[in-house]
Design a protein around this motif. Structure first.
Motif, short mmCIF file in Angstrom:
data_model
loop_
_atom_site.label_atom_id
_atom_site.label_comp_id
_atom_site.label_asym_id
_atom_site.label_seq_id
_atom_site.Cartn_x
_atom_site.Cartn_y
_atom_site.Cartn_z
N ILE A 309 53.00 60.35 43.16
CA ILE A 309 52.45 60.55 44.51
C ILE A 309 52.82 59.37 45.39
N GLU A 310 53.38 59.63 46.57
CA GLU A 310 53.90 58.58 47.43
C GLU A 310 52.82 57.86 48.22
N THR A 311 51.70 58.51 48.44
CA THR A 311 50.62 57.84 49.17
C THR A 311 49.81 56.98 48.21
N ASN A 312 48.94 56.14 48.75
CA ASN A 312 48.12 55.23 47.95
C ASN A 312 47.42 55.99 46.83
N ASN A 313 47.87 55.77 45.60
CA ASN A 313 47.28 56.49 44.47
C ASN A 313 47.70 55.78 43.19
N TRP A 314 46.71 55.48 42.34
CA TRP A 314 46.95 54.76 41.09
C TRP A 314 47.14 55.71 39.91
N SER A 315 47.63 56.90 40.17
CA SER A 315 47.93 57.86 39.10
C SER A 315 49.38 57.82 38.67
N GLY A 316 50.19 56.95 39.29
CA GLY A 316 51.59 57.00 38.90
C GLY A 316 52.46 55.86 39.34
N GLN A 317 52.82 55.80 40.61
CA GLN A 317 53.89 54.91 41.05
C GLN A 317 53.58 53.43 40.79
N PRO A 318 54.63 52.65 40.48
CA PRO A 318 54.45 51.20 40.35
C PRO A 318 53.89 50.61 41.64
N GLU A 319 52.96 49.69 41.47
CA GLU A 319 52.28 49.05 42.59
C GLU A 319 52.74 47.60 42.73
N ALA A 320 52.91 47.16 43.96
CA ALA A 320 53.24 45.75 44.18
C ALA A 320 52.18 44.84 43.59
N LEU A 321 50.93 45.28 43.63
CA LEU A 321 49.85 44.48 43.05
C LEU A 321 50.03 44.32 41.55
N THR A 322 50.56 45.34 40.87
CA THR A 322 50.82 45.21 39.44
C THR A 322 51.90 44.17 39.19
N TYR A 323 52.92 44.14 40.05
CA TYR A 323 53.95 43.11 39.92
C TYR A 323 53.36 41.72 40.13
N GLN A 324 52.43 41.60 41.06
CA GLN A 324 51.80 40.31 41.32
C GLN A 324 51.00 39.85 40.10
N ARG A 325 50.23 40.76 39.51
CA ARG A 325 49.43 40.41 38.34
C ARG A 325 50.29 40.17 37.10
N ALA A 326 51.43 40.85 37.02
CA ALA A 326 52.23 40.81 35.80
C ALA A 326 52.70 39.40 35.46
N ILE A 327 52.87 38.54 36.46
CA ILE A 327 53.36 37.19 36.20
C ILE A 327 52.43 36.46 35.26
N ARG A 328 51.16 36.36 35.61
CA ARG A 328 50.20 35.67 34.75
C ARG A 328 50.02 36.42 33.43
N ALA A 329 50.01 37.76 33.49
CA ALA A 329 49.83 38.54 32.27
C ALA A 329 50.90 38.21 31.25
N LEU A 330 52.14 38.16 31.67
CA LEU A 330 53.25 37.91 30.75
C LEU A 330 53.28 36.46 30.30
N GLU A 331 52.97 35.54 31.20
CA GLU A 331 52.92 34.13 30.80
C GLU A 331 51.82 33.87 29.79
N ASN A 332 50.70 34.57 29.91
CA ASN A 332 49.59 34.35 28.97
C ASN A 332 50.00 34.62 27.53
N TYR A 333 50.95 35.52 27.33
CA TYR A 333 51.30 35.93 25.97
C TYR A 333 52.74 35.60 25.60
N GLY A 334 53.39 34.74 26.37
CA GLY A 334 54.70 34.25 25.99
C GLY A 334 55.86 35.17 26.32
N TYR A 335 55.65 36.14 27.23
CA TYR A 335 56.74 37.04 27.61
C TYR A 335 57.38 36.61 28.93
N ASP A 336 57.61 35.31 29.05
CA ASP A 336 58.16 34.74 30.29
C ASP A 336 59.52 35.33 30.62
#
Length: 475
Positions: A309-336
């Motif tokens: 779904i192209e409109t604001n919806n967390w049922s599918g499309q990648p979110e910029a916010l997920t990319y923002q969070r992913a940095i710390r998430a990956l660093e926490n577990y050594g997936y730099d």
């Protein structure tokens, strides 16, 4: 607070130079006065500061504007209710700062708020306020959000976890301002990985505050409490056979929807290392699930509940916010090493148009709502932060992260108070400087972690082409 911060970045990577310059320019439009306080709003049509984005976003932007970064964290603590509940968002209504308590709206707060303590010069009053806010919020969660007494905290509405219009919530309300759960819904109150992770993150941060204060009894007490949360997540929400966590509905039945929320839990550090490894290797890196041409959809693309779904919806499309969070998430577990991969995906998805939106098509990378949305804060800040991690400098507590990604020439300079940190990349070779003094020479595709004086603490590889052979420090 008189600490000056500033960033300068010049690179031969033309697309990234254009993206960074535009992101810096457009971020200025998201600086707003909330009464007498400068804050960085979410932007892209979202005129508030939200607990799911803006403490984290403010801390990232503190590289360039420490005042806004601090206020983005302080305002949530200062408007906390007496019962311990933090506002899910804060608006400026009729010229007045107005906290809103009709959802949790995520909790990207504790780790960022703690880092602000270091960035502002280790002020004791700030640390005391943060400790109090986290302890009161954790207490509130356990008094209110385990309504059935099963030992697992609950989400009561879609906006509690910031999953706007997510189909997995069924007929749950969007928001909810009552202190008892909604009735007659199919799914909620939902036993929630996210809400459990809120508590874990608060408790883990409180243990770190105890360590800062030199009080081992505080550290040990909160570490024990944090570990109990992690254990419950592992025994109640983790499915060993499937290698992922699944929330449970109000009847305690697991919700059979494979979501990216496991990556969120990695951001909060609430998974064990073995759980994170299982999720990353079996699911996150699976091109049939989350490692799509544009990675990180909110729901695995082969899941029956996935909707593109192209409109604001967390049922599918990648979110910029997920990319923002992913940095710390990956660093926490050594997936730099995954961070540059995601950074490149995001840079090219945004592309030469430099229009910064909320969502992207997982199969084409095409930005959604491109004609009606721009200056969405998580997209702007993600570009700036991936650039810093790959080619520049990041300040984390008393550590400096230096990125030596190859392939392009660049000079990245970070001013922070009396310090000036600079890294120069040739594409194959890098040099790091502190206040004009050369600290190291390095090959490409490394993340070097030093203390503030430049003493080497850790070396991490950012690709399989990383070159450690000519790493040399001058201290």
């Amino acid at each position: 607070m008189k600490i000056k911060t500033n960033v300068s970045f010049k690179t031969s990577y033309e697309l990234l130079q254009k993206l960074v310059d535009t992101a810096e320019e457009k971020s200025l439009n998201n600086l707003k006065q909330f009464e007498s306080r400068m804050v960085l709003i979410e932007g892209g049509g979202y005129e508030k500061i939200w607990l799911e984005t803006q403490p984290m976003g403010g801390e990232m932007y503190a590289k360039r504007n420490l005042e806004a970064g601090l206020n983005n964290n302080l305002l949530f603590m200062e408007t906390q209710r007496e019962d311990g509940r933090l506002p899910g968002s804060i608006a400026l209504l009729d010229g007045t700062i107005t906290p809103q308590f009709n959802k949790f709206q995520g909790f990207c707060f504790p780790s960022s708020a703690l880092n602000m303590y270091y960035l502002i010069g280790k002020e004791d009053d700030y640390l005391t306020l943060l400790a109090s806010a986290l302890e009161k919020f954790d207490s509130y969660l356990w008094k209110v959000r385990d309504s059935d007494g099963d030992g697992c905290l609950e989400s009561w509405c879609k906006y509690d976890t910031g999953e706007d219009y997510a189909l997995r919530y069924g007929d749950a309300p969007d928001d909810w301002d009552k202190e008892t759960p909604p009735k007659n819904c199919r799914i909620v109150p939902m036993a929630s990985l996210d809400i459990m992770s809120f508590s874990y993150s608060a408790r883990e941060t409180l243990s770190k505050i105890g360590r800062i204060k030199g009080d081992s009894s505080i550290t040990d007490r909160w570490l024990k409490k944090a570990r109990s949360i992690k254990k419950t997540i592992q025994t109640y929400l983790w499915d060993e056979a499937r290698g992922a966590c699944f929330d449970r509905d109000k009847h305690h039945k697991p919700l059979d929807v494979l979501t990216h929320n496991n990556l969120r839990a990695m951001y909060w550090n609430s998974l064990t290392p073995s759980m994170a490894r299982e999720f990353v290797t079996r699911h996150l890196l699976n091109p049939e699930e989350f490692w799509t041409p544009m990675p990180l959809p909110s729901v695995a693309v082969n899941d029956p509940l996935f909707q593109n779904i192209e409109t604001n919806n967390w049922s599918g499309q990648p979110e910029a916010l997920t990319y923002q969070r992913a940095i710390r998430a990956l660093e926490n577990y050594g997936y730099d090493s995954l961070i540059p991969v995601l950074g490149e995906k995001l840079f090219h998805a945004i592309g030469e148009s430099c229009i910064f939106v909320q969502q992207y098509d997982p199969f084409t990378g095409q930005p959604s709502l491109q004609s009606t949305q721009d200056s969405y804060g998580p997209a702007l800040l993600s570009v700036l932060e991936y650039a810093a991690r790959m080619f520049g400098i990041h300040l984390e507590q008393d550590k400096i992260f230096w990125g030596t990604m190859g392939g392009h020439e660049s000079i990245y300079e970070q001013v922070w108070g009396e310090y000036c940190f600079k890294i120069r990349n040739t594409g194959d070779y890098a040099e790091g400087f502190i206040n004009g003094k050369k600290i190291f020479e390095s090959g490409k595709d490394l993340k070097l972690i030093t203390d503030l004086k430049g003493n080497l603490l850790h070396v991490k590889q950012l690709s399989d082409k990383a070159n450690k052979s000519n790493l040399k420090f001058y201290l």
